[in-house]
Design a protein around this motif. Structure first.
Motif, PDB file in Angstrom:
ATOM      1  N   GLU A  47       2.075   4.317  -3.121  1.00  0.00           N
ATOM      2  CA  GLU A  47       2.773   4.708  -1.895  1.00  0.00           C
ATOM      3  C   GLU A  47       2.377   6.121  -1.463  1.00  0.00           C
ATOM      4  OE1 GLU A  47       5.727   3.300   0.964  1.00  0.00           O
ATOM      5  OE2 GLU A  47       5.197   2.293  -0.889  1.00  0.00           O
ATOM      6  N   GLY A  48       2.010   6.983  -2.403  1.00  0.00           N
ATOM      7  CA  GLY A  48       1.565   8.328  -2.070  1.00  0.00           C
ATOM      8  C   GLY A  48       0.139   8.374  -1.534  1.00  0.00           C
ATOM      9  N   THR A  50      -1.467   5.795   0.163  1.00  0.00           N
ATOM     10  CA  THR A  50      -1.688   5.059   1.410  1.00  0.00           C
ATOM     11  C   THR A  50      -1.491   5.892   2.676  1.00  0.00           C
ATOM     12  OG1 THR A  50       0.504   4.080   1.179  1.00  0.00           O
ATOM     13  CG2 THR A  50      -1.362   2.741   0.488  1.00  0.00           C
ATOM     14  N   PRO A  51      -0.565   6.871   2.737  1.00  0.00           N
ATOM     15  CA  PRO A  51      -0.516   7.694   3.951  1.00  0.00           C
ATOM     16  C   PRO A  51      -1.791   8.524   4.129  1.00  0.00           C
ATOM     17  CG  PRO A  51       1.491   8.009   2.676  1.00  0.00           C
ATOM     18  CD  PRO A  51       0.567   7.185   1.854  1.00  0.00           C
ATOM     19  N   LEU A  52      -2.406   8.936   3.015  1.00  0.00           N
ATOM     20  CA  LEU A  52      -3.669   9.682   3.110  1.00  0.00           C
ATOM     21  C   LEU A  52      -4.764   8.825   3.733  1.00  0.00           C
ATOM     22  CD1 LEU A  52      -3.693  11.463  -0.359  1.00  0.00           C
ATOM     23  CD2 LEU A  52      -3.403  12.544   1.871  1.00  0.00           C
ATOM     24  N   TRP A  55      -3.897   8.441   7.376  1.00  0.00           N
ATOM     25  CA  TRP A  55      -4.140   9.710   8.056  1.00  0.00           C
ATOM     26  C   TRP A  55      -5.630   9.868   8.366  1.00  0.00           C
ATOM     27  CZ3 TRP A  55      -6.752  14.161   6.325  1.00  0.00           C
ATOM     28  CH2 TRP A  55      -6.564  15.302   7.098  1.00  0.00           C
ATOM     29  N   SER A 119       3.416  -0.846   0.487  1.00  0.00           N
ATOM     30  CA  SER A 119       2.938   0.435   0.999  1.00  0.00           C
ATOM     31  C   SER A 119       2.203   0.321   2.330  1.00  0.00           C
ATOM     32  CB  SER A 119       2.023   1.106  -0.032  1.00  0.00           C
ATOM     33  OG  SER A 119       0.818   0.398  -0.149  1.00  0.00           O
ATOM     34  N   ALA A 122       3.532   2.701   4.770  1.00  0.00           N
ATOM     35  CA  ALA A 122       3.114   4.085   4.552  1.00  0.00           C
ATOM     36  C   ALA A 122       1.717   4.326   5.125  1.00  0.00           C
ATOM     37  CB  ALA A 122       3.156   4.424   3.065  1.00  0.00           C
ATOM     38  N   GLY A 126       0.916   7.057   7.914  1.00  0.00           N
ATOM     39  CA  GLY A 126      -0.193   7.996   7.774  1.00  0.00           C
ATOM     40  C   GLY A 126      -1.035   8.065   9.040  1.00  0.00           C
ATOM     41  N   ILE A 136      -0.230  16.660   5.610  1.00  0.00           N
ATOM     42  CA  ILE A 136      -0.371  15.323   5.041  1.00  0.00           C
ATOM     43  C   ILE A 136      -0.273  15.346   3.526  1.00  0.00           C
ATOM     44  CG2 ILE A 136      -2.891  15.379   5.020  1.00  0.00           C
ATOM     45  CD1 ILE A 136      -0.616  12.305   5.660  1.00  0.00           C
ATOM     46  N   THR A 139       3.404  15.725   2.667  1.00  0.00           N
ATOM     47  CA  THR A 139       4.094  14.491   3.030  1.00  0.00           C
ATOM     48  C   THR A 139       3.757  13.361   2.067  1.00  0.00           C
ATOM     49  OG1 THR A 139       4.056  15.187   5.348  1.00  0.00           O
ATOM     50  CG2 THR A 139       4.531  12.872   4.916  1.00  0.00           C
ATOM     51  N   SER A 140       2.488  13.219   1.718  1.00  0.00           N
ATOM     52  CA  SER A 140       2.084  12.173   0.769  1.00  0.00           C
ATOM     53  C   SER A 140       2.692  12.405  -0.609  1.00  0.00           C
ATOM     54  CB  SER A 140       0.557  12.106   0.660  1.00  0.00           C
ATOM     55  OG  SER A 140       0.018  11.602   1.843  1.00  0.00           O
TER      56      SER A 140
END
Length: 192
Positions: A47-48, A50-52, A55, A119, A122, A126, A136, A139-140
């Motif tokens: 989950e941490g 996937t926003p990266l 993004w 995720s 997420a 991102g 980012i 946030t991640s």
């Protein structure tokens, strides 16, 4: 993004992992803390990350749609929020078969596959964060830490509380995502 909105975003992103972890905990016979933490870490790392990824994808498109970025973020968060609320309100199908004996732990690949599925939202967040002046990495990390905590707690609660609480947590997460999207939109339009 402010610290409060980052924290709210992190915990709202973790609610689907929390719901899934409750299901995982319900499927395991008396999970130990070590097993719960293992599950929480798998969910948190996925989950941490996937926003990266989202993004990076969104960053490539950001310069082309900068005039509409606040609307895009709002629509993405609103759609995710509605999806989470819908999933949280859906009544689970009753099992028709007799319950089988529960295992002592679940396979890591099954946990990882569930983490990837939960995720996807997420990843979308991102993409939306690429259109904002958001840190980012912070946030991640916040999303990963909140998810690790929530999934670990979810596994421990799962064998006691079952699926019901997990679904209600997903409804709350959806409401928070819609609220964050609305706040971003009103701030950008100068209404707040």
């Amino acid at each position: 993004m402010t610290l409060l909105s980052t924290t709210l975003l992190a915990f709202s992103m973790s609610t689907d992992a929390f719901a899934a972890a409750i299901g995982k905990g319900a499927a395991v016979d008396h999970p130990r803390f070590r097993e719960a933490l293992r599950t929480g870490l798998i969910f948190g790392v996925v989950e941490g990350l996937t926003p990266l990824i989202g993004w990076a994808l969104g960053l490539g498109a950001a310069r082309y749609i900068a005039r509409w970025d606040h609307w895009i973020v709002f629509v993405l968060l609103f759609a995710l929020g509605v999806r989470m609320i819908h999933a949280g309100l859906k009544t689970p199908e009753p099992d028709e078969e007799a319950p089988a004996a529960k295992p002592g732990r679940q396979a890591w690949w099954l946990i990882a596959a569930t983490a990837v599925i939960t995720s996807i939202d997420a990843l979308t967040v991102g993409i939306g964060l690429a259109f904002m002046e958001a840190n980012i990495l912070l946030t991640s990390l916040a999303i990963g830490a909140a998810t690790t905590l929530m999934a670990t707690v979810g596994v421990m609660l799962g064998h006691r509380m079952g699926i019901l609480i997990g679904q209600r947590a997903e409804v709350l997460g959806g409401v928070v995502l819609i609220a964050i999207g609305s706040l971003i939109l009103t701030e950008h339009l100068g209404l707040w």
